[in-house]
Design a protein around this motif. Structure first.
Motif, PDB file in Angstrom:
ATOM      1  N   GLN A   5      -0.878  -5.419  -9.961  1.00  0.00           N
ATOM      2  CA  GLN A   5      -1.113  -6.624 -10.769  1.00  0.00           C
ATOM      3  C   GLN A   5      -0.109  -7.724 -10.436  1.00  0.00           C
ATOM      4  O   GLN A   5      -0.457  -8.891 -10.370  1.00  0.00           O
ATOM      5  CB  GLN A   5      -1.051  -6.297 -12.267  1.00  0.00           C
ATOM      6  CG  GLN A   5      -2.185  -5.431 -12.756  1.00  0.00           C
ATOM      7  CD  GLN A   5      -3.553  -6.042 -12.472  1.00  0.00           C
ATOM      8  OE1 GLN A   5      -3.757  -7.244 -12.505  1.00  0.00           O
ATOM      9  NE2 GLN A   5      -4.507  -5.180 -12.148  1.00  0.00           N
ATOM     10  N   HIS A  21      -6.068  -1.903  -5.341  1.00  0.00           N
ATOM     11  CA  HIS A  21      -6.713  -1.411  -6.567  1.00  0.00           C
ATOM     12  C   HIS A  21      -7.408  -0.072  -6.310  1.00  0.00           C
ATOM     13  O   HIS A  21      -7.376   0.823  -7.164  1.00  0.00           O
ATOM     14  CB  HIS A  21      -7.723  -2.436  -7.101  1.00  0.00           C
ATOM     15  CG  HIS A  21      -7.079  -3.602  -7.786  1.00  0.00           C
ATOM     16  ND1 HIS A  21      -6.531  -3.513  -9.051  1.00  0.00           N
ATOM     17  CD2 HIS A  21      -6.884  -4.879  -7.377  1.00  0.00           C
ATOM     18  CE1 HIS A  21      -6.046  -4.690  -9.399  1.00  0.00           C
ATOM     19  NE2 HIS A  21      -6.244  -5.540  -8.396  1.00  0.00           N
ATOM     20  N   GLU A  22      -8.037   0.061  -5.144  1.00  0.00           N
ATOM     21  CA  GLU A  22      -8.727   1.316  -4.812  1.00  0.00           C
ATOM     22  C   GLU A  22      -7.740   2.480  -4.684  1.00  0.00           C
ATOM     23  O   GLU A  22      -8.063   3.603  -5.085  1.00  0.00           O
ATOM     24  CB  GLU A  22      -9.517   1.156  -3.513  1.00  0.00           C
ATOM     25  CG  GLU A  22     -10.732   0.276  -3.654  1.00  0.00           C
ATOM     26  CD  GLU A  22     -11.420  -0.012  -2.329  1.00  0.00           C
ATOM     27  OE1 GLU A  22     -11.117   0.678  -1.316  1.00  0.00           O
ATOM     28  OE2 GLU A  22     -12.249  -0.932  -2.295  1.00  0.00           O
ATOM     29  N   HIS A  71      -0.020   0.587 -10.952  1.00  0.00           N
ATOM     30  CA  HIS A  71      -0.994  -0.410 -11.431  1.00  0.00           C
ATOM     31  C   HIS A  71      -0.302  -1.750 -11.694  1.00  0.00           C
ATOM     32  O   HIS A  71      -0.813  -2.807 -11.295  1.00  0.00           O
ATOM     33  CB  HIS A  71      -1.681   0.116 -12.696  1.00  0.00           C
ATOM     34  CG  HIS A  71      -2.631  -0.855 -13.301  1.00  0.00           C
ATOM     35  ND1 HIS A  71      -3.849  -1.156 -12.716  1.00  0.00           N
ATOM     36  CD2 HIS A  71      -2.546  -1.616 -14.409  1.00  0.00           C
ATOM     37  CE1 HIS A  71      -4.465  -2.055 -13.464  1.00  0.00           C
ATOM     38  NE2 HIS A  71      -3.699  -2.347 -14.492  1.00  0.00           N
ATOM     39  N   TYR A  88       0.825  -1.212   0.000  1.00  0.00           N
ATOM     40  CA  TYR A  88       0.000   0.000   0.000  1.00  0.00           C
ATOM     41  C   TYR A  88       0.859   1.262   0.000  1.00  0.00           C
ATOM     42  O   TYR A  88       0.558   2.226  -0.710  1.00  0.00           O
ATOM     43  CB  TYR A  88      -0.942   0.013   1.203  1.00  0.00           C
ATOM     44  CG  TYR A  88      -1.827  -1.214   1.301  1.00  0.00           C
ATOM     45  CD1 TYR A  88      -2.262  -1.886   0.160  1.00  0.00           C
ATOM     46  CD2 TYR A  88      -2.225  -1.712   2.530  1.00  0.00           C
ATOM     47  CE1 TYR A  88      -3.059  -3.021   0.251  1.00  0.00           C
ATOM     48  CE2 TYR A  88      -3.032  -2.839   2.630  1.00  0.00           C
ATOM     49  CZ  TYR A  88      -3.437  -3.489   1.487  1.00  0.00           C
ATOM     50  OH  TYR A  88      -4.227  -4.599   1.580  1.00  0.00           O
ATOM     51  N   GLU A 131      -5.465  -9.622  -6.379  1.00  0.00           N
ATOM     52  CA  GLU A 131      -6.767  -9.820  -5.747  1.00  0.00           C
ATOM     53  C   GLU A 131      -7.005  -8.832  -4.599  1.00  0.00           C
ATOM     54  O   GLU A 131      -8.043  -8.895  -3.938  1.00  0.00           O
ATOM     55  CB  GLU A 131      -6.881 -11.257  -5.217  1.00  0.00           C
ATOM     56  CG  GLU A 131      -6.688 -12.331  -6.273  1.00  0.00           C
ATOM     57  CD  GLU A 131      -7.735 -12.255  -7.385  1.00  0.00           C
ATOM     58  OE1 GLU A 131      -8.914 -12.017  -7.071  1.00  0.00           O
ATOM     59  OE2 GLU A 131      -7.345 -12.427  -8.551  1.00  0.00           O
ATOM     60  N   ASP A 132      -6.050  -7.955  -4.363  1.00  0.00           N
ATOM     61  CA  ASP A 132      -6.130  -7.030  -3.234  1.00  0.00           C
ATOM     62  C   ASP A 132      -6.964  -5.808  -3.621  1.00  0.00           C
ATOM     63  O   ASP A 132      -6.479  -4.882  -4.276  1.00  0.00           O
ATOM     64  CB  ASP A 132      -4.720  -6.612  -2.809  1.00  0.00           C
ATOM     65  CG  ASP A 132      -4.701  -5.869  -1.486  1.00  0.00           C
ATOM     66  OD1 ASP A 132      -5.556  -4.981  -1.276  1.00  0.00           O
ATOM     67  OD2 ASP A 132      -3.824  -6.181  -0.661  1.00  0.00           O
ATOM     68  N   GLN A 133      -8.207  -5.800  -3.198  1.00  0.00           N
ATOM     69  CA  GLN A 133      -9.141  -4.737  -3.569  1.00  0.00           C
ATOM     70  C   GLN A 133      -8.672  -3.376  -3.082  1.00  0.00           C
ATOM     71  O   GLN A 133      -8.798  -2.379  -3.800  1.00  0.00           O
ATOM     72  CB  GLN A 133     -10.542  -5.050  -3.022  1.00  0.00           C
ATOM     73  CG  GLN A 133     -11.606  -4.081  -3.473  1.00  0.00           C
ATOM     74  CD  GLN A 133     -11.774  -4.052  -4.992  1.00  0.00           C
ATOM     75  OE1 GLN A 133     -11.705  -5.075  -5.651  1.00  0.00           O
ATOM     76  NE2 GLN A 133     -11.992  -2.867  -5.544  1.00  0.00           N
ATOM     77  N   TYR A 134      -8.126  -3.310  -1.884  1.00  0.00           N
ATOM     78  CA  TYR A 134      -7.686  -2.027  -1.348  1.00  0.00           C
ATOM     79  C   TYR A 134      -6.560  -1.436  -2.195  1.00  0.00           C
ATOM     80  O   TYR A 134      -6.552  -0.234  -2.484  1.00  0.00           O
ATOM     81  CB  TYR A 134      -7.254  -2.169   0.113  1.00  0.00           C
ATOM     82  CG  TYR A 134      -6.869  -0.852   0.741  1.00  0.00           C
ATOM     83  CD1 TYR A 134      -7.798   0.176   0.862  1.00  0.00           C
ATOM     84  CD2 TYR A 134      -5.573  -0.630   1.192  1.00  0.00           C
ATOM     85  CE1 TYR A 134      -7.453   1.400   1.424  1.00  0.00           C
ATOM     86  CE2 TYR A 134      -5.222   0.588   1.755  1.00  0.00           C
ATOM     87  CZ  TYR A 134      -6.159   1.597   1.866  1.00  0.00           C
ATOM     88  OH  TYR A 134      -5.810   2.804   2.414  1.00  0.00           O
TER      89      TYR A 134
END
Length: 141
Positions: free
Chosen positions: A119, A129-130, A115, A99, A124-127
């Motif tokens: 990847q 991606h957010e 990005h 993060y 699979e880490d939604q946070y």
């Protein structure tokens, strides 16, 4: 040392940049997750002093078992622009490092690199991606 004399001495050492003295004084009164709020605050201060003193190897060692050391290490790596070190930590499974890495890359105009990092390291880490999505312009995919 009587009463809070050690505290005043630690503050004075910190103010003059005498890291070894400040760290030695505070570490004797620091305890992670102590029920004593002062001991816990001293622990956080201790981690901050290690980072400010540039003792990254010691902080890295402590980060293996101490979440506060891990957070302060990641923040210190970010402050120093050490994205390769953050990436290495993220590759080793430190989600916090991922993060911090993604934020560092985005804040320095490297959104595409951020990005790709998500990847590669946390698809699979939604946070994660957010975080990237928050920095993308409306016209970027």
């Amino acid at each position: 040392m009587a009463g809070d004399e050690w505290f005043e001495q630690a503050l004075a050492a910190e103010q003059r940049g005498d890291w070894d003295v400040a760290i030695a004084l505070i570490s004797a009164h620091a305890e992670c997750y102590s029920t004593d709020p002062d001991a816990h605050a001293n622990h956080l201060w201790h981690m901050d002093l290690l980072a400010r003193a540039g003792r990254l190897p010691e902080l890295t060692e402590r980060a293996l078992t101490d979440v506060h050391a891990r957070r302060r290490l990641n923040r210190s790596l970010r402050e120093r622009g050490m994205d390769a070190s953050l990436r290495n930590r993220a590759e080793d499974g430190d989600r916090g490092a991922l993060y911090v890495l993604v934020r560092l890359l985005c804040e320095t105009g490297r959104v595409q690199e951020a990005h790709r990092a998500v990847q590669d390291l946390g698809p699979e880490d939604q946070y994660a991606h957010e975080i990237v999505a928050g920095f993308r312009s409306p016209h970027q995919p």
